[in-house]
Design a protein around this motif. Structure first.
Motif, PDB file in Angstrom:
ATOM      1  N   TYR A   1      71.385  23.286  54.456  1.00  0.00           N
ATOM      2  CA  TYR A   1      70.327  23.556  55.414  1.00  0.00           C
ATOM      3  C   TYR A   1      70.985  24.120  56.671  1.00  0.00           C
ATOM      4  CZ  TYR A   1      65.659  23.043  57.345  1.00  0.00           C
ATOM      5  OH  TYR A   1      64.401  23.311  57.855  1.00  0.00           O
TER       6      TYR A   1
ATOM      7  N   PHE B   1      70.529  21.521  62.646  1.00  0.00           N
ATOM      8  CA  PHE B   1      71.495  20.432  62.679  1.00  0.00           C
ATOM      9  C   PHE B   1      72.801  20.895  63.320  1.00  0.00           C
ATOM     10  CE2 PHE B   1      68.958  19.318  58.860  1.00  0.00           C
ATOM     11  CZ  PHE B   1      68.463  18.097  59.300  1.00  0.00           C
TER      12      PHE B   1
ATOM     13  N   LYS C   1      69.181  18.388  65.834  1.00  0.00           N
ATOM     14  CA  LYS C   1      69.607  17.005  65.595  1.00  0.00           C
ATOM     15  C   LYS C   1      71.128  16.983  65.430  1.00  0.00           C
ATOM     16  CE  LYS C   1      65.267  15.904  63.280  1.00  0.00           C
ATOM     17  NZ  LYS C   1      64.708  17.264  63.434  1.00  0.00           N
TER      18      LYS C   1
ATOM     19  N   GLY D   1      66.818  19.555  54.333  1.00  0.00           N
ATOM     20  CA  GLY D   1      66.313  19.378  55.676  1.00  0.00           C
ATOM     21  C   GLY D   1      65.436  18.157  55.851  1.00  0.00           C
ATOM     22  N   GLN D   2      65.012  17.549  54.757  1.00  0.00           N
ATOM     23  CA  GLN D   2      64.089  16.417  54.808  1.00  0.00           C
ATOM     24  C   GLN D   2      64.786  15.140  55.267  1.00  0.00           C
ATOM     25  OE1 GLN D   2      61.773  15.938  51.215  1.00  0.00           O
ATOM     26  NE2 GLN D   2      61.515  13.737  51.540  1.00  0.00           N
ATOM     27  N   GLN D   3      64.059  14.308  55.999  1.00  0.00           N
ATOM     28  CA  GLN D   3      64.572  12.997  56.368  1.00  0.00           C
ATOM     29  C   GLN D   3      64.337  12.010  55.230  1.00  0.00           C
ATOM     30  OE1 GLN D   3      62.716  10.995  59.712  1.00  0.00           O
ATOM     31  NE2 GLN D   3      64.595   9.891  60.200  1.00  0.00           N
TER      32      GLN D   3
ATOM     33  N   TYR E   1      69.366  12.661  56.969  1.00  0.00           N
ATOM     34  CA  TYR E   1      68.735  13.924  56.625  1.00  0.00           C
ATOM     35  C   TYR E   1      69.493  14.595  55.479  1.00  0.00           C
ATOM     36  CZ  TYR E   1      66.608  13.213  61.195  1.00  0.00           C
ATOM     37  OH  TYR E   1      65.937  12.681  62.258  1.00  0.00           O
TER      38      TYR E   1
ATOM     39  N   THR F   1      73.783  11.545  59.022  1.00  0.00           N
ATOM     40  CA  THR F   1      73.136  10.553  59.876  1.00  0.00           C
ATOM     41  C   THR F   1      73.438  10.854  61.338  1.00  0.00           C
ATOM     42  OG1 THR F   1      74.968   8.965  59.987  1.00  0.00           O
ATOM     43  CG2 THR F   1      73.542   8.859  58.051  1.00  0.00           C
TER      44      THR F   1
END
Length: 324
Positions: A149, A172, A238, A261-263, A291, A312
């Motif tokens: 990602y 990120f 993030k 990209g998903q948490q 993530y 994390t």
């Protein structure tokens, strides 16, 4: 501004020039050149290098630099931009990460003028490009059928690196120690700050990663006062302090329940491994809350294969990241 010299070519303030650095010659007598596009403003400012194709199959970075060249986005109002769309011309021609002798250029720095092919490319980078730059972005992608990602990787304990990464504002920002004999590490020894952008997978265009790479580069140029305007980030950046791989315990067919990209939360059911014959099914659970920063897209997997990369935003002991 002072003149800049690359491979005996002088580029003055306000001038744009294309320079071809001769790296070597193939057994067929075909000459291998690395093209460098230099664009200088009339006003004083930093020198920023945009470098792609260190690994010849990582085409998303090449496309980021190509689109910037095509649209004129690389032309600064202040300072200088040095664009290298394809560093590893050997690998590009052969759909390969490495050069023909099997070596990785980004494990061959600072290089040797009379060494292996990879070492020779690294040598030219260190002697022709690195000395004249102040900052750089080294564009990469994930490996074969493994997508990353959009993310920036840098050693964040360095204040300048952290500021550059935050200015780029990819989805990120990952704290990533230097890799041995990498461009990033050897350039740092010369006082140059280079961050790595990763997005997508090798040999496959990822339009989201390309778009994020261009937008982030423009934000970085604005931060360095090279241009006046840049797009705002579409998502909040993030910072990832720890990363770890979820690996397959058994061979079989992998089907993820998540997207890049998903948490995810610790213990979440993030995927399934089955055999081709319907004899077993194994649930894959998240190792930590974080993530999905990288995801395996190959369905057929063996025991120990990396399935997904979890990042994390807290300090915890996970498997260290590999990059560059």
């Amino acid at each position: 501004m002072k003149d800049i010299t690359i491979a005996d070519h002088t580029i003055q303030a306000g001038e744009s020039k294309t320079i071809n650095i001769n790296i070597a010659r193939l057994p067929s007598h075909t000459v291998i050149n690395t093209p460098i596009y230099v664009s200088r403003a009339l006003e004083e400012g930093p020198v920023l290098a945009l470098m792609a194709g260190m690994h010849g199959d990582e085409i998303n970075g090449m496309e980021i630099v190509r689109r910037m060249l095509e649209s004129g986005l690389h032309q600064p109002k202040r300072g200088t931009v040095v664009c290298m769309p394809i560093i590893n011309m050997y690998g590009f021609l052969n759909y390969s990460r490495e050069v023909p002798d099997g070596k990785d250029i980004n494990r061959s720095f600072p290089g040797n003028r009379n060494g292996s092919l990879a070492s020779r490319v690294a040598y030219h980078m260190m002697h022709e490009v690195v000395p004249i730059i102040d900052f750089g972005v080294d564009f990469h992608t994930g490996g074969a059928m493994r997508a990353n990602y959009p993310q920036v990787r840098a050693e964040l304990k360095d204040k300048i690196n952290f500021e550059l990464a935050q200015a780029f504002a990819a989805p990120f920002t990952i704290d990533a120690p230097f890799r041995p004999n990498s461009l990033r590490k050897e350039a740092s020894r010369k006082g140059k700050n280079i961050i790595v952008y990763e997005g997508g997978e090798s040999l496959r265009f990822d339009q989201h990663a390309i778009k994020e790479g261009i937008a982030g580069t423009l934000r970085l140029m604005k931060y360095l006062n090279m241009i006046d305007d840049a797009p705002h980030p579409e998502v909040e950046n993030k910072v990832i302090w720890s990363t770890g791989w979820i690996r397959a315990k058994t061979p079989g067919l992998f089907q993820p329940n998540v997207i890049c990209g998903q948490q995810v939360h610790k213990g979440d059911w993030v995927g399934t491994v089955t055999d081709p014959f319907g004899e077993f099914q194994e649930k894959i659970l998240a190792i930590e809350t974080g993530y999905v920063i990288g995801l395996n897209n190959i369905p057929v997997i063996n025991a120990g294969d990396a399935l997904m990369h979890i990042g994390t935003d807290t300090f915890c002991k996970l498997e260290s990241i590999g990059d560059d």
